[in-house]
Design a protein around this motif. Structure first.
Motif, mmCIF file in Angstrom:
data_model
loop_
_atom_site.group_PDB
_atom_site.id
_atom_site.type_symbol
_atom_site.label_atom_id
_atom_site.label_comp_id
_atom_site.label_asym_id
_atom_site.label_seq_id
_atom_site.Cartn_x
_atom_site.Cartn_y
_atom_site.Cartn_z
ATOM 1 N N ARG A 73 0.777 -1.271 0.078
ATOM 2 C CA ARG A 73 0.121 -0.033 0.235
ATOM 3 C C ARG A 73 0.702 1.209 -0.058
ATOM 4 N NH1 ARG A 73 -3.874 0.250 4.701
ATOM 5 N NH2 ARG A 73 -4.707 1.943 3.741
ATOM 6 N N THR A 74 0.379 2.146 -0.626
ATOM 7 C CA THR A 74 0.931 3.490 -0.547
ATOM 8 C C THR A 74 0.091 4.649 -0.246
ATOM 9 O OG1 THR A 74 2.858 2.743 -2.282
ATOM 10 C CG2 THR A 74 2.293 5.241 -1.972
ATOM 11 N N ILE A 75 0.277 5.496 0.657
ATOM 12 C CA ILE A 75 -0.499 6.613 1.126
ATOM 13 C C ILE A 75 0.218 7.633 0.685
ATOM 14 C CG2 ILE A 75 -1.519 7.471 3.029
ATOM 15 C CD1 ILE A 75 -2.432 4.690 2.524
ATOM 16 N N THR A 76 -0.570 8.692 0.278
ATOM 17 C CA THR A 76 -0.085 10.148 -0.198
ATOM 18 C C THR A 76 -0.428 10.906 1.133
ATOM 19 O OG1 THR A 76 -0.238 9.866 -2.450
ATOM 20 C CG2 THR A 76 -0.199 12.134 -1.780
ATOM 21 N N VAL A 77 0.702 11.499 1.570
ATOM 22 C CA VAL A 77 0.589 12.426 2.899
ATOM 23 C C VAL A 77 0.929 13.763 2.515
ATOM 24 C CG1 VAL A 77 1.150 12.791 5.204
ATOM 25 C CG2 VAL A 77 1.124 10.559 4.496
ATOM 26 N N GLU A 78 0.009 14.742 2.545
ATOM 27 C CA GLU A 78 0.194 16.208 2.479
ATOM 28 C C GLU A 78 0.301 16.920 3.498
ATOM 29 O OE1 GLU A 78 -3.154 17.205 -0.031
ATOM 30 O OE2 GLU A 78 -2.494 16.046 -1.988
ATOM 31 N N PHE A 79 1.031 17.942 3.287
ATOM 32 C CA PHE A 79 1.524 18.567 4.552
ATOM 33 C C PHE A 79 1.077 20.323 4.107
ATOM 34 C CE2 PHE A 79 4.699 15.350 4.044
ATOM 35 C CZ PHE A 79 4.400 14.613 5.227
ATOM 36 N N ASP A 80 0.356 20.776 5.168
ATOM 37 C CA ASP A 80 -0.194 22.074 5.081
ATOM 38 C C ASP A 80 0.258 22.917 6.395
ATOM 39 O OD1 ASP A 80 -1.739 24.144 4.031
ATOM 40 O OD2 ASP A 80 -3.378 23.843 5.533
ATOM 41 N N MET A 96 4.316 13.433 0.630
ATOM 42 C CA MET A 96 5.202 12.320 0.425
ATOM 43 C C MET A 96 4.561 10.866 0.286
ATOM 44 S SD MET A 96 7.790 12.382 3.666
ATOM 45 C CE MET A 96 9.116 13.612 3.899
ATOM 46 N N GLU A 97 5.033 10.139 -0.371
ATOM 47 C CA GLU A 97 4.434 8.777 -0.578
ATOM 48 C C GLU A 97 4.912 7.886 0.370
ATOM 49 O OE1 GLU A 97 2.113 8.036 -3.145
ATOM 50 O OE2 GLU A 97 2.296 10.405 -3.450
ATOM 51 N N VAL A 98 4.173 7.384 1.374
ATOM 52 C CA VAL A 98 4.811 6.502 2.366
ATOM 53 C C VAL A 98 3.984 5.106 2.380
ATOM 54 C CG1 VAL A 98 5.325 8.475 3.668
ATOM 55 C CG2 VAL A 98 3.082 7.230 4.112
ATOM 56 N N HIS A 99 4.680 4.204 3.009
ATOM 57 C CA HIS A 99 4.036 2.858 3.228
ATOM 58 C C HIS A 99 3.302 2.719 4.585
ATOM 59 C CE1 HIS A 99 5.103 1.459 -0.666
ATOM 60 N NE2 HIS A 99 6.659 1.708 -0.341
ATOM 61 N N PRO A 100 2.171 2.232 4.883
ATOM 62 C CA PRO A 100 1.915 2.094 6.273
ATOM 63 C C PRO A 100 3.112 1.425 6.948
ATOM 64 C CG PRO A 100 0.078 1.485 4.849
ATOM 65 C CD PRO A 100 1.241 1.667 3.766
ATOM 66 N N GLY A 101 3.082 1.621 8.220
ATOM 67 C CA GLY A 101 3.915 1.064 9.228
ATOM 68 C C GLY A 101 5.525 1.817 8.587
ATOM 69 N N GLU A 102 5.625 2.362 7.967
ATOM 70 C CA GLU A 102 6.998 2.927 7.762
ATOM 71 C C GLU A 102 7.341 4.135 8.589
ATOM 72 O OE1 GLU A 102 9.420 4.958 3.797
ATOM 73 O OE2 GLU A 102 7.172 4.239 3.741
ATOM 74 N N VAL A 170 -8.826 4.574 2.681
ATOM 75 C CA VAL A 170 -7.722 6.209 2.783
ATOM 76 C C VAL A 170 -6.727 5.895 2.094
ATOM 77 C CG1 VAL A 170 -7.071 7.566 4.443
ATOM 78 C CG2 VAL A 170 -8.923 6.277 4.903
ATOM 79 N N LYS A 171 -6.642 6.699 0.953
ATOM 80 C CA LYS A 171 -5.354 6.759 0.324
ATOM 81 C C LYS A 171 -4.629 7.835 0.370
ATOM 82 C CE LYS A 171 -7.410 3.363 -3.171
ATOM 83 N NZ LYS A 171 -6.888 2.183 -2.400
ATOM 84 N N ASN A 172 -5.341 9.136 0.923
ATOM 85 C CA ASN A 172 -4.716 10.283 1.054
ATOM 86 C C ASN A 172 -5.046 10.827 2.522
ATOM 87 O OD1 ASN A 172 -3.702 11.354 -2.090
ATOM 88 N ND2 ASN A 172 -5.768 10.251 -2.126
ATOM 89 N N ILE A 173 -3.938 11.501 2.988
ATOM 90 C CA ILE A 173 -3.919 12.064 4.415
ATOM 91 C C ILE A 173 -3.420 13.560 4.330
ATOM 92 C CG2 ILE A 173 -3.552 11.994 6.788
ATOM 93 C CD1 ILE A 173 -3.326 9.111 6.472
ATOM 94 N N THR A 174 -4.174 14.436 4.856
ATOM 95 C CA THR A 174 -3.429 15.816 5.073
ATOM 96 C C THR A 174 -3.076 16.116 6.487
ATOM 97 O OG1 THR A 174 -4.559 16.838 3.135
ATOM 98 C CG2 THR A 174 -3.913 18.135 4.671
ATOM 99 N N LEU A 175 -1.969 16.498 6.722
ATOM 100 C CA LEU A 175 -1.787 16.918 8.121
ATOM 101 C C LEU A 175 -1.401 18.312 8.001
ATOM 102 C CD1 LEU A 175 -0.444 16.252 10.884
ATOM 103 C CD2 LEU A 175 1.692 16.044 10.134
#
Length: 204
Positions: A73-80, A96-102, A170-175
């Motif tokens: 799995r790859t999750i796109t995490v966006e930073f604001d 960033m593109e991250v893997h769960p558990g990484e 859930v494939k995208n998360i914004t922090l």
């Protein structure tokens, strides 16, 4: 004592010394081999018993490696970032593109352009809202107030892991962080649900 007897005694001492040296060399060789074999043996025992598989830390180029990374799995995490005070505040990367558990590190930059010290606090929020409980921060500047001296610029890291139990849809998360000067009114962060400031939480 005759010369012959002295010569025989010296020869016996030499044989004894050679034998002792040979035994010491063999012992050292056996100990070295045993120590060398301990590493793969330990890893094999860990694999068979399931020990030490939750989180292993191995330093590769300064990054931490986790043994339970879900590479499927790859999750796109966006930073604001949102600044509520007389300073500049932004992430060094927008996403960033991250893997769960990484285990991942993102750095935020802040600069105080004033000629006075400023105390500030960051409040994080997440989108979508359901991702909040799966976004695990291990290190964060938001855990406590930050004091910026006059004209000071600083890099502030956030180390986080996305729980592999994150729902599959859930494939995208914004922090998002709202960084505000302490003692001034703060507007609500634009995305997700705000966490309460760490000072207000029980247990730190």
């Amino acid at each position: 004592m005759s010369v012959d007897q002295q010569g025989q005694g010296q020869e016996a001492d030499k044989r004894f010394n050679r034998g002792m040296m040979l035994r010491l060399v063999v012992i050292v060789g056996v100990m070295f081999g045993f120590g060398y074999a301990l590493v793969p043996l330990y890893k094999k025992i860990c694999d068979l018993t399931g020990l030490n598989v939750v989180t292993t830390r191995e330093l590769y180029g300064g990054s931490l490696k986790n043994t339970q990374v879900d590479t499927s799995r790859t999750i796109t995490v966006e930073f604001d970032s949102n600044a509520r005070g007389p300073f500049a505040f932004r992430p060094v990367k927008n996403s960033m593109e991250v893997h769960p558990g990484e285990m991942v590190t993102i750095v935020y930059e802040v600069a105080n352009g004033q000629s006075r010290d400023i105390s500030a606090q960051a409040i994080p929020s997440y989108a979508p809202k359901q991702a909040t409980e799966y976004f695990k921060k291990l290190e964060c500047f938001c855990f406590k107030q930050q004091t910026l001296k006059a004209k000071e610029a600083r890099e502030m890291p956030v180390v986080f892991v996305i729980d592999p139990k994150l729902p599959k849809d859930v494939k995208n998360i914004t922090l998002s962080y709202t960084f505000f000067e302490v003692g001034t009114p703060v507007a609500q962060a634009p995305q997700g649900e705000l966490e309460s400031p760490p000072a207000a939480r029980s247990g730190g």
